[in-house]
Write an enzyme that holds these catalytic residues in place. Structure first.
Site: not given
Length: 184
Positions: A58, A63, A106-107, A148-149, A152
């Site tokens: 995702g 991000q 997380c990226l 999670h997304e 963000h």
């Protein structure tokens, strides 16, 4: 002759660097999308390309430095069913069921992982690229991804959900990371 092959999401997108945690764009709530046009299509393509290039499941627009309420996903659930899509202006409507701890990363926090408690079911309402309403329900790992997304886009990261020693350890790992440069 026109191709009958389905277009692969992200195949025409540009790979962007993923913004590391502590950058202001990741700590602020994203603005709603108001224009459903070619710029939005390009953003979604770039999100897919970037997510795949960085081996994510995702990716939220902030991000890659874009403060708009958009995210993409290509994520399995606990039964290994693949969920592929995007959401524009998503809002978490429901998060319920059982609270389940699970390893999360997380990226924007490369190399940092921690057991994070999330609800086992999530329902998110948003729109597609044309502005049509969508409602996505996920369970298991896919529910974790949706939460999670959405976090963000509300200006949060999974570290915000940690408490006690798990939070302290994750923050210590973050500060020791080669990519960590706090904004002054």
């Amino acid at each position: 002759m026109a191709s009958t092959r389905p277009r692969i999401p992200g195949s025409s997108g540009t790979v962007h660097p993923v913004i590391p945690w502590a950058e202001p764009v990741l700590g602020a709530a994203c603005a709603p999308v108001t224009a459903f046009d070619s710029s939005l299509e390009r953003l979604v393509e770039d999100l897919y390309a970037t997510m795949y290039a960085h081996d994510g499941v995702g990716l939220a627009a902030n991000q890659i430095g874009v403060g708009l309420r958009v995210f993409v996903y290509d994520c399995p659930d606990d039964e290994d069913v693949r969920h592929l899509g995007h959401l524009v202006n998503p809002v978490l409507l429901e998060a319920d069921g059982v609270r389940v701890p699970g390893e999360e990363g997380c990226l924007s926090l490369p190399g940092v992982r921690a057991s994070t408690v999330r609800w086992d079911r999530a329902v998110v309402r948003g729109q597609d690229l044309t502005g049509a309403e969508l409602e996505i329900e996920g369970t298991g790992f896919f529910a974790r991804c949706l939460q999670h997304e959405t976090d963000h886009l509300d200006g949060g990261v999974f570290l915000d959900r940690l408490t006690g020693p798990r939070r302290s350890l994750a923050l210590r790992r973050t500060r020791r990371s080669v990519w960590y440069h706090p904004v002054s």
